[in-house]
Scaffold this motif. Sequence first.
Motif: not given
Lengths: 507, 358
Positions: B12-13, B201-226
């Motif tokens: 998330l961070a 009126w809330g923007i739904p799913g944004t905490t999950s979105q941030a987590i997903r985004l962070g996980q994508a970056v972290q797992s790309a790092h682990r696999r040495h992907d872009d």
Amino acid sequence: MNRLGIDVGGTNTDATLVADGRVLYAIKVPTTEDVTSGIVAAMRAVLAQAAISVDAVMIGTTHFVNAVVQRRSLAPVAAMRIGLPATAALPPFTDWPDDLAAPVAGGCWLVQGGHDYDGRRFMPLDVAAVRAAAREMRARGLTQAAVTAMFSPLTQEDEAAVAAILRDEVPGISVTCSHLLGGIGLLERENAAVLNAAIIPLARETIGGFERAMQETGIAAPLYITQNDGTVAAASQAALFPVFSFASGPTNSMRGAAYLSRWQNAVVVDVGGTTTDFGHLQAGFPRQANTSVRVGGVRTLFRMPDVLSIGLGGGSLVDPETIAIGPHSVGYRLTEQALVFGGDRLTMTDVAVAAGLADIGERARVRHLSRDLVDAALARAAAMIEDHVDRMKTDAGDVVLIAVGGGAFLVPDHLAGVRDVVRLEHGGCANAVGAAIAQVSGEVDQVFQGLSRDAALSQARSIAERRAVEAGASADSLSIVEAEDIPIAYLPGDAIRVRVKVVGDIA
Amino acid sequence: MRQLSADDIEALAVGAWILGAGGGGSPYHGLLNMRRLYREGTRISLMQPDELDDRDDVAVVSMMGAPLVILERLVDARLIARAVEAMQEHLGRRFRAVMAIEIGGGNGIQPLMAAAHLGIPVVDADAMGRAYPEAQMTSFAVANLAPAPLTSVDPRGTEAVITRAASWKWMERASRKLCTEFGSIAATCKAPRTGAEVKRWGIPGTTSQAIRLGQAVQSAHRRHDDPIAAILRTENGKRVFTGKVTAVERRTTEGFLRGRTTIQGLGADRDAAIDIEFQNEWLVVWRDGAPVASTPELICAIDNDTGEAIGTEMVRYGQRVTVIALPSPPIFLTPAGLAYVGPRAFGYNFDFRSVFDA
């Protein structure tokens, strides 16, 4: 004026004698385990060259930062923070690696107090709590304390008061105040203060070793230790602030490069055995980093040169299949393991010798290397250097590149974005030269009241100049390198905080 | 409802910082708070907006103030929780859950800190879907929901309630004044929202979105992907430009960091250049004198080597960056939304055109 400059690196100890502005001798000896005997050897080697008296000795060392990186010779520290009821959620040693916190964390004490960004008091200092904490430190036998107060870079009052109480209550304690080390950023400044406190005993011992080395070699001259910012501190002062020596290696090499080349604005590339450092000279001094810097895995914030370091050096291993270079290096085992010395590891030194760029070891031992491999490895190294020179620039114009260090032969004569590659006669010992020519500084950081801004600045300047002269600078060589004034809105009488730093040559 | 793991919060961070679109402040202190709370056994539940009853009360939280002051006062989870408690005391009822006003940057992690001390879940939603420089730049303001009440608290025990505000702009002015007196930092609980309002009126799913985004970056790092490719894949983003920062201009005006940065193309973008203008966050990408991407779509500058987002206060000459655009929440693409956060809301004289239509 004869100045002996010594730079103690991980692999080599370099020494040089600079007499009246001329480099007389430059000598390289291996660094020894105990540091002192390597320095004695270097001093003797220089003195053997000429019967000349030494007027000042300047030593730069990576010993203190290495202690943090290698987690050795660290003292337990009492970390005292002033800022309750804020800051409690993230106590001292937050986000430290466990293996560094274990030897250093001697205890945490949080008390009420501190200031705000505009000089207003945040909370009254809880003096009774400070005294109680001091008694506990004494009971635990702690001899090092680090004191950090909220917004202390702007208002030092609470740190000074707490330091006085601790010195009063705990006999023999040594206190590091965070405002003397760093700027805004409480966790990072506190980390710097704690690390500083943890290496004070080592710094005392090491500097004591330097003094013994001088006695053994019969040098009777003042000893100075070089600092991150390109100046020197008297040995006794340096022993209190070892973090200010952390980056003196790259700083000395950049200052030496500026001195030897007469270029005041340039990028410096220092190619060593294991790494290559890139820095940027502005007005003859290294540009300072403006972000937090991790030391031994801990975020810190204090004045450090902005240096990029990559795993490329004369000892870097080259993979003959992929032509990948480094980051592994044979380091000080170059003379056993490199092909040119009869070893079986292909290093960048072997490549350079095969290409005729360097004359080290036996060239016959690398004759079998194919031209393609040699060309490809040199092109790869050149691309690494070109890329990082570009990263050090602050604008798009071409720069002058000064190539120093024992592996400077890896820097080609033509690089994109570089106007000129400057090579130096004593470039291999630029770091020792940088130590020898380091200047003395005088600083003031004080709140003035009831004065106009101009009057406050000029008063601050004369105090700083007096301090520089007292520290050994010649009065006619002084110049201001930093001047900053911040109005303090919440104090009466047009209060203004002024920080001035002047530097000058040793008299 | 699902329980967040310690790894989710690390991700998330990372993701919240990317969704900061160049601003929003660092989530570092918030992350340190959460690591400590998780070590002590706290666990946070994340609930979907549609799990709320229409009549539930939801607290909306953020830290207001200067990033410089946060560096000295630090972030304390108990303070944001106290802002919520003060609102409960004012209202005389308890909140069902807590949500962020702004998922981008440090404020993306604030509701977790409040939730940790209050023992209630975090709603997987916010009102910006990113970071914006001004407090009225929210979906709740676009929907013309009530701007009051608001609580503002200081760690020394002074607390204020603004019970009424004539407009969102007045609420911004009055609460900014309190914040300044508290030392230019205050924990705030914004106007509470009902379950029905959050769902509508809330923007739904944004905490999950941030987590997903962070996980994508972290797992790309682990696999040495872009990591940049991973971000684009996860978020249906678009690569706008790749190049090297060749100029940065910055100035601080009216409490905002404004300026522009020039990026000279590399690789496929060789021989071209773009300028990006910013006000705390990246606002508009210019190429050959024409806007090619703009607010409200998210513009992010990602370091080519580390995959980390680069903030507008940190960008500097020589950095190799890829500029990407991520889709805006639909509400900000409506005429009412664009009036709050479109190019004209930031003083530009052109109409918004989606980078994804090009």
